[in-house]
Structure formats: structure tokens, C-alpha cells
Motif scaffolding. Structure first.
Motif, PDB file in Angstrom:
ATOM      1  N   ALA A   2      27.787  11.147 -13.332  1.00  0.00           N
ATOM      2  CA  ALA A   2      26.468  11.176 -12.704  1.00  0.00           C
ATOM      3  C   ALA A   2      25.868   9.785 -12.533  1.00  0.00           C
ATOM      4  CB  ALA A   2      25.524  12.048 -13.517  1.00  0.00           C
ATOM      5  N   PHE A   3      26.213   8.837 -13.393  1.00  0.00           N
ATOM      6  CA  PHE A   3      25.601   7.513 -13.335  1.00  0.00           C
ATOM      7  C   PHE A   3      26.257   6.602 -12.300  1.00  0.00           C
ATOM      8  CE2 PHE A   3      24.454   8.985 -17.573  1.00  0.00           C
ATOM      9  CZ  PHE A   3      23.124   8.612 -17.651  1.00  0.00           C
ATOM     10  N   ALA A   4      27.498   6.895 -11.912  1.00  0.00           N
ATOM     11  CA  ALA A   4      28.272   6.008 -11.043  1.00  0.00           C
ATOM     12  C   ALA A   4      27.576   5.786  -9.706  1.00  0.00           C
ATOM     13  CB  ALA A   4      29.664   6.579 -10.830  1.00  0.00           C
ATOM     14  N   GLY A   5      27.610   4.537  -9.249  1.00  0.00           N
ATOM     15  CA  GLY A   5      27.063   4.187  -7.946  1.00  0.00           C
ATOM     16  C   GLY A   5      26.186   2.958  -8.013  1.00  0.00           C
ATOM     17  N   LYS A   6      25.560   2.666  -6.870  1.00  0.00           N
ATOM     18  CA  LYS A   6      24.605   1.545  -6.772  1.00  0.00           C
ATOM     19  C   LYS A   6      23.213   2.130  -6.662  1.00  0.00           C
ATOM     20  CE  LYS A   6      26.915  -2.457  -4.942  1.00  0.00           C
ATOM     21  NZ  LYS A   6      26.958  -3.460  -3.884  1.00  0.00           N
ATOM     22  N   TRP A   7      22.309   1.516  -7.395  1.00  0.00           N
ATOM     23  CA  TRP A   7      20.931   1.995  -7.483  1.00  0.00           C
ATOM     24  C   TRP A   7      19.980   0.837  -7.200  1.00  0.00           C
ATOM     25  CZ3 TRP A   7      20.630   7.181  -8.713  1.00  0.00           C
ATOM     26  CH2 TRP A   7      21.778   7.755  -9.262  1.00  0.00           C
ATOM     27  N   GLU A   8      18.956   1.079  -6.378  1.00  0.00           N
ATOM     28  CA  GLU A   8      17.964   0.054  -6.076  1.00  0.00           C
ATOM     29  C   GLU A   8      16.617   0.456  -6.657  1.00  0.00           C
ATOM     30  OE1 GLU A   8      17.101  -2.498  -2.223  1.00  0.00           O
ATOM     31  OE2 GLU A   8      16.226  -0.490  -2.039  1.00  0.00           O
ATOM     32  N   LEU A   9      15.981  -0.494  -7.328  1.00  0.00           N
ATOM     33  CA  LEU A   9      14.687  -0.245  -7.955  1.00  0.00           C
ATOM     34  C   LEU A   9      13.669   0.232  -6.919  1.00  0.00           C
ATOM     35  CD1 LEU A   9      12.981  -0.483 -10.582  1.00  0.00           C
ATOM     36  CD2 LEU A   9      12.361  -2.774  -9.790  1.00  0.00           C
ATOM     37  N   GLU A  10      13.021   1.335  -7.240  1.00  0.00           N
ATOM     38  CA  GLU A  10      11.987   1.916  -6.389  1.00  0.00           C
ATOM     39  C   GLU A  10      10.591   1.662  -6.960  1.00  0.00           C
ATOM     40  OE1 GLU A  10      12.888   6.001  -3.972  1.00  0.00           O
ATOM     41  OE2 GLU A  10      12.458   6.163  -6.069  1.00  0.00           O
ATOM     42  N   GLY A 107      17.888  13.191  -9.097  1.00  0.00           N
ATOM     43  CA  GLY A 107      18.745  12.363  -8.261  1.00  0.00           C
ATOM     44  C   GLY A 107      18.456  10.876  -8.358  1.00  0.00           C
ATOM     45  N   LYS A 108      17.593  10.475  -9.284  1.00  0.00           N
ATOM     46  CA  LYS A 108      17.234   9.066  -9.458  1.00  0.00           C
ATOM     47  C   LYS A 108      17.655   8.582 -10.842  1.00  0.00           C
ATOM     48  CE  LYS A 108      13.432   9.510  -6.265  1.00  0.00           C
ATOM     49  NZ  LYS A 108      13.557   8.562  -5.195  1.00  0.00           N
ATOM     50  N   LEU A 109      17.918   7.287 -10.927  1.00  0.00           N
ATOM     51  CA  LEU A 109      18.221   6.650 -12.210  1.00  0.00           C
ATOM     52  C   LEU A 109      16.895   6.255 -12.843  1.00  0.00           C
ATOM     53  CD1 LEU A 109      20.184   5.328 -14.270  1.00  0.00           C
ATOM     54  CD2 LEU A 109      20.113   3.280 -12.822  1.00  0.00           C
ATOM     55  N   VAL A 110      16.616   6.797 -14.012  1.00  0.00           N
ATOM     56  CA  VAL A 110      15.376   6.489 -14.718  1.00  0.00           C
ATOM     57  C   VAL A 110      15.743   5.776 -16.018  1.00  0.00           C
ATOM     58  CG1 VAL A 110      13.269   7.400 -15.758  1.00  0.00           C
ATOM     59  CG2 VAL A 110      14.231   8.500 -13.714  1.00  0.00           C
ATOM     60  N   GLU A 111      15.266   4.531 -16.136  1.00  0.00           N
ATOM     61  CA  GLU A 111      15.531   3.725 -17.323  1.00  0.00           C
ATOM     62  C   GLU A 111      14.207   3.504 -18.061  1.00  0.00           C
ATOM     63  OE1 GLU A 111      18.822   0.620 -16.533  1.00  0.00           O
ATOM     64  OE2 GLU A 111      17.664   0.765 -14.673  1.00  0.00           O
ATOM     65  N   PRO A 121       3.588   1.621 -29.369  1.00  0.00           N
ATOM     66  CA  PRO A 121       4.693   1.429 -28.430  1.00  0.00           C
ATOM     67  C   PRO A 121       4.248   0.887 -27.070  1.00  0.00           C
ATOM     68  CG  PRO A 121       4.307   3.770 -28.829  1.00  0.00           C
ATOM     69  CD  PRO A 121       3.367   3.015 -29.702  1.00  0.00           C
ATOM     70  N   VAL A 122       5.101   0.039 -26.502  1.00  0.00           N
ATOM     71  CA  VAL A 122       4.915  -0.490 -25.154  1.00  0.00           C
ATOM     72  C   VAL A 122       6.143  -0.055 -24.364  1.00  0.00           C
ATOM     73  CG1 VAL A 122       4.715  -2.572 -23.749  1.00  0.00           C
ATOM     74  CG2 VAL A 122       3.552  -2.431 -25.964  1.00  0.00           C
ATOM     75  N   VAL A 123       5.910   0.607 -23.232  1.00  0.00           N
ATOM     76  CA  VAL A 123       7.005   1.245 -22.502  1.00  0.00           C
ATOM     77  C   VAL A 123       7.127   0.677 -21.092  1.00  0.00           C
ATOM     78  CG1 VAL A 123       7.908   3.457 -21.670  1.00  0.00           C
ATOM     79  CG2 VAL A 123       6.671   3.356 -23.839  1.00  0.00           C
ATOM     80  N   LEU A 124       8.366   0.382 -20.708  1.00  0.00           N
ATOM     81  CA  LEU A 124       8.712   0.003 -19.342  1.00  0.00           C
ATOM     82  C   LEU A 124       9.558   1.137 -18.776  1.00  0.00           C
ATOM     83  CD1 LEU A 124       9.184  -1.909 -16.895  1.00  0.00           C
ATOM     84  CD2 LEU A 124      11.100  -2.881 -18.197  1.00  0.00           C
ATOM     85  N   ILE A 125       9.139   1.692 -17.641  1.00  0.00           N
ATOM     86  CA  ILE A 125       9.915   2.740 -16.972  1.00  0.00           C
ATOM     87  C   ILE A 125      10.301   2.228 -15.593  1.00  0.00           C
ATOM     88  CG2 ILE A 125       9.946   5.095 -16.072  1.00  0.00           C
ATOM     89  CD1 ILE A 125       7.796   5.746 -18.189  1.00  0.00           C
ATOM     90  N   ARG A 126      11.609   2.170 -15.335  1.00  0.00           N
ATOM     91  CA  ARG A 126      12.122   1.782 -14.037  1.00  0.00           C
ATOM     92  C   ARG A 126      12.799   2.982 -13.391  1.00  0.00           C
ATOM     93  NH1 ARG A 126      14.778  -4.080 -15.523  1.00  0.00           N
ATOM     94  NH2 ARG A 126      12.948  -5.294 -14.964  1.00  0.00           N
ATOM     95  N   THR A 127      12.459   3.241 -12.137  1.00  0.00           N
ATOM     96  CA  THR A 127      13.060   4.336 -11.390  1.00  0.00           C
ATOM     97  C   THR A 127      13.773   3.746 -10.181  1.00  0.00           C
ATOM     98  OG1 THR A 127      11.286   5.819 -12.097  1.00  0.00           O
ATOM     99  CG2 THR A 127      12.607   6.529 -10.216  1.00  0.00           C
ATOM    100  N   SER A 128      15.058   4.105 -10.016  1.00  0.00           N
ATOM    101  CA  SER A 128      15.866   3.567  -8.930  1.00  0.00           C
ATOM    102  C   SER A 128      16.477   4.690  -8.105  1.00  0.00           C
ATOM    103  CB  SER A 128      16.996   2.702  -9.505  1.00  0.00           C
ATOM    104  OG  SER A 128      16.474   1.619 -10.254  1.00  0.00           O
ATOM    105  N   LYS A 129      16.610   4.412  -6.800  1.00  0.00           N
ATOM    106  CA  LYS A 129      17.236   5.384  -5.887  1.00  0.00           C
ATOM    107  C   LYS A 129      18.669   4.955  -5.610  1.00  0.00           C
ATOM    108  CE  LYS A 129      15.663   2.953  -1.783  1.00  0.00           C
ATOM    109  NZ  LYS A 129      14.842   2.952  -0.604  1.00  0.00           N
ATOM    110  N   LYS A 130      19.515   5.919  -5.334  1.00  0.00           N
ATOM    111  CA  LYS A 130      20.911   5.633  -5.025  1.00  0.00           C
ATOM    112  C   LYS A 130      21.002   5.057  -3.627  1.00  0.00           C
ATOM    113  CE  LYS A 130      25.170   7.437  -6.612  1.00  0.00           C
ATOM    114  NZ  LYS A 130      25.875   8.554  -7.191  1.00  0.00           N
ATOM    115  N   ILE A 131      21.809   3.991  -3.482  1.00  0.00           N
ATOM    116  CA  ILE A 131      21.995   3.368  -2.170  1.00  0.00           C
ATOM    117  C   ILE A 131      23.455   3.380  -1.775  1.00  0.00           C
ATOM    118  CG2 ILE A 131      19.910   1.969  -2.233  1.00  0.00           C
ATOM    119  CD1 ILE A 131      21.627  -0.401  -3.134  1.00  0.00           C
TER     120      ILE A 131
END
Length: 131
Positions: A2-10, A107-111, A121-131
Motif C-alpha cells: 500500500a505504501f509503494a509509489g511517489k507521493w507529493e505533499l498536499e 488513498g493518501k499518505l498520512v505522516e 505534545p506537539v504534532v506535525l501532520i503531513r498529508t500527501s497525494k499519490k502522483i
């Protein structure tokens, strides 16, 4: 796979507060704020190669096998050993100053990276779409 591929930060939430807390210099933080980070994941079963392209000239690759200690590196160049675990489809690992999880959601990569400050706690959430 499921993780394989290229993802661009949204989108990202908590970037400045998180980066300040873990010691990212102001100039680096400023450059990275609006950069469209690209993440490339190669997955072969439990083996991963996880590359993040920060600029045209700077990238970072960590290779690991789930549940086995691996040599890792932070964006700041600090090398350390860590074990990446997989639980419920989420990858998780503890970096020297924070805990990081990665998952595919909708369908998005959420880090999600979580560091602890005196205020909690201090939280950074990055969401990326598959390209």
C-alpha cells in the motif's frame, strides 16, 4: 504494498511549532514551509526504501525491514538505530526527538510526527497525494 509509489505533499499542520521544538534552524524551516516535499516508497514485503526529496539537491533515504533494527538518519544528518514496527497497517518508529507514524488513509499518505514539550505534545501532520 500500500505504501509503494511517489507521493507529493498536499498539506501540513503544525509545521512551525514542531520544527522549532526539534531544533530545525529558522532558515531551513523557512525554506521548507512551502516546499512540495516528494516521498518515494519502494516496498517489497516487509523491506522498505523510503526517500524524501526536500529540494532538487537534497534528499534522504532510509532503508529498513519491519521489526528489525536498522540504521537510520534524520533530516539533520544525525545517524541512529531504530526498529520500524507495523501495526494495523501503520508504520511507526521513534526518532531521537520524536515519534513518527505513516499510514495510508483515504488513498493518501498520512505522516504524523509527535514530539513532547514542557507544554505537552506537539504534532506535525503531513498529508500527501499519490502522483
Amino acid at each position: 504494498m500500500a505504501f509503494a509509489g511517489k507521493w507529493e505533499l498536499e498539506s501540513q499542520q503544525g509545521y512551525d511549532e514542531f520544527c522549532k521544538l526539534i531544533g530545525i534552524p529558522d532558515d531551513v524551516r523557512e525554506k521548507g514551509r512551502d516546499y512540495k516535499l516528494v516521498t518515494e516508497v519502494v516496498q517489497n514485503g516487509d523491506e522498505f526504501s523510503w526517500t524524501q526529496f526536500y529540494t532538487a539537491t537534497h534528499s534522504l533515504t532510509n532503508k529498513f525491514v519491519v521489526n528489525k533494527e536498522s540504521d537510520m538518519e534524520t533530516i539533520g544528518g544525525k545517524k541512529f538505530k531504530a526498529t520500524v514496527n507495523m501495526e494495523g497497517g501503520k508504520l511507526s518508529v521513534s526518532f531521537p526527538n520524536y515519534h513518527h507514524t505513516s499510514e495510508i488513509s483515504g488513498g493518501k499518505l498520512v505522516e504524523t510526527s509527535t514530539a513532547t514539550s514542557a507544554k505537552g505534545p506537539v504534532v506535525l501532520i503531513r498529508t500527501s497525494k499519490k502522483i
